[in-house]
Design a protein around this motif. Sequence first.
Motif, short mmCIF file in Angstrom:
data_model
loop_
_atom_site.label_atom_id
_atom_site.label_comp_id
_atom_site.label_asym_id
_atom_site.label_seq_id
_atom_site.Cartn_x
_atom_site.Cartn_y
_atom_site.Cartn_z
N GLY A 97 -173.84 34.53 -48.66
CA GLY A 97 -174.62 33.46 -48.04
C GLY A 97 -174.71 33.59 -46.53
N ALA A 98 -174.31 34.74 -46.00
CA ALA A 98 -174.26 34.95 -44.54
C ALA A 98 -173.52 33.80 -43.86
CB ALA A 98 -175.67 35.13 -43.96
N ARG A 165 -165.63 27.57 -44.97
CA ARG A 165 -166.99 27.97 -44.59
C ARG A 165 -167.77 28.46 -45.82
NH1 ARG A 165 -165.52 31.76 -39.43
NH2 ARG A 165 -164.40 30.15 -38.25
N THR A 166 -167.03 29.05 -46.78
CA THR A 166 -167.69 29.62 -47.95
C THR A 166 -167.57 28.69 -49.16
OG1 THR A 166 -167.28 31.83 -47.08
CG2 THR A 166 -167.81 31.69 -49.41
N GLU A 172 -164.94 26.80 -55.62
CA GLU A 172 -163.76 27.65 -55.82
C GLU A 172 -164.10 29.14 -55.76
OE1 GLU A 172 -160.16 27.07 -56.72
OE2 GLU A 172 -160.94 25.57 -55.33
N ARG A 173 -165.27 29.50 -56.26
CA ARG A 173 -165.68 30.90 -56.28
C ARG A 173 -165.74 31.50 -54.87
NH1 ARG A 173 -167.21 33.74 -60.47
NH2 ARG A 173 -168.27 35.71 -60.11
N GLY A 174 -165.92 30.63 -53.90
CA GLY A 174 -165.98 31.07 -52.51
C GLY A 174 -164.69 31.75 -52.07
N ILE A 175 -163.56 31.37 -52.68
CA ILE A 175 -162.28 31.98 -52.30
C ILE A 175 -162.31 33.47 -52.59
CG2 ILE A 175 -159.80 32.05 -52.87
CD1 ILE A 175 -160.04 28.99 -53.38
N ARG A 176 -162.84 33.81 -53.78
CA ARG A 176 -162.93 35.24 -54.11
C ARG A 176 -163.89 35.95 -53.15
NH1 ARG A 176 -165.23 37.30 -59.84
NH2 ARG A 176 -164.11 35.53 -60.65
N TYR A 177 -164.97 35.28 -52.77
CA TYR A 177 -165.92 35.91 -51.86
C TYR A 177 -165.25 36.24 -50.52
CZ TYR A 177 -169.73 34.42 -55.00
OH TYR A 177 -170.56 34.24 -56.07
N GLY A 183 -162.06 42.80 -47.61
CA GLY A 183 -162.05 44.20 -48.03
C GLY A 183 -163.14 45.00 -47.34
N HIS A 184 -164.33 44.42 -47.27
CA HIS A 184 -165.44 45.12 -46.59
C HIS A 184 -165.07 45.41 -45.13
CE1 HIS A 184 -168.06 44.47 -49.97
NE2 HIS A 184 -168.08 43.16 -49.83
#
Length: 232
Positions: A97-98, A165-166, A172-177, A183-184
């Motif tokens: 989502g930038a 922010r995410t 909750e899925r934002g945590i994985r993002y 990692g990136h």
Amino acid sequence: MNTALIVLLAATVVLVGLAAVFLGQETGVAGESENETVKLPQPQTAGSISVEEALAGRRSVRDYGAAPITLADLGQLLWAAQGVTDVRGYRTAPSAGALYPLEVTVAAGDVADLPAGVYRYVPSGHLLYRLADGDARSALAGAALDQSAIEEATAVIAISGVYGRTTGKYGERGIRYVHMEAGHASQNIYLQAVSLGIGTVSIGAFDDEGVGKVLMMEEDERPLYLMPVGKM
Ligand SMILES: Cc1cc2nc3c(=O)[nH]c(=O)nc-3n(C[C@H](O)[C@H](O)[C@H](O)COP(=O)(O)O)c2cc1C
């Protein structure tokens, strides 16, 4: 000049001074005054080795040479992690989502032309904002199982995440993002380091609270990676 005029002039000078201070606080990014920031050299977008060579040469390195890294090298590594590469604000690493939940902090010990201290990377201006003076490397190593790479590095780059922010958009899925994004950024630092002849390692074994304290992180910010860097 009569007394009333003198009083009026003095009051005007005081008011203008106060307004300057007030406006300075209002328009600056939190505390970003001239002497608290360090402008980094312009990042390079061409290098001496190919992406394939960087991938083939990437290895985790935990021992470093004695020579300091340059401010340009440090800036290049930070740019690789989170530098802005597009007028719309997009960065070197992708972001769900930038929304850019990552922050990058540096514990500088032996970087040429940079006083030892803790600095926050500000991607929008490609600059460092000074958070604290002094060499934080041994305190940081203490918060990371005394891993010697942290103490021996010329600087340590920390990647942290501000989940809200995410998760504000993705739940909750934002945590994985946020973890994926760390990692990136970490891999970008690895590959840039190979290209510069610098060694690094992604370190995940540390005490979150201890690292957060040493690097002056905010309440809602969680350290995710430490990456000591030093000349090979
Ligand atoms: C999530 C993660 C956490 C890691 N934590 C540490 C660490 O705390 N200390 C360390 O020395 N290396 C750490 N590493 C580096 C690995 O040990 C290293 O990647 C692995 O040995 C493979 O070697 P290579 O990176 O040279 O291919 C970590 C790597 C990852 C991906």
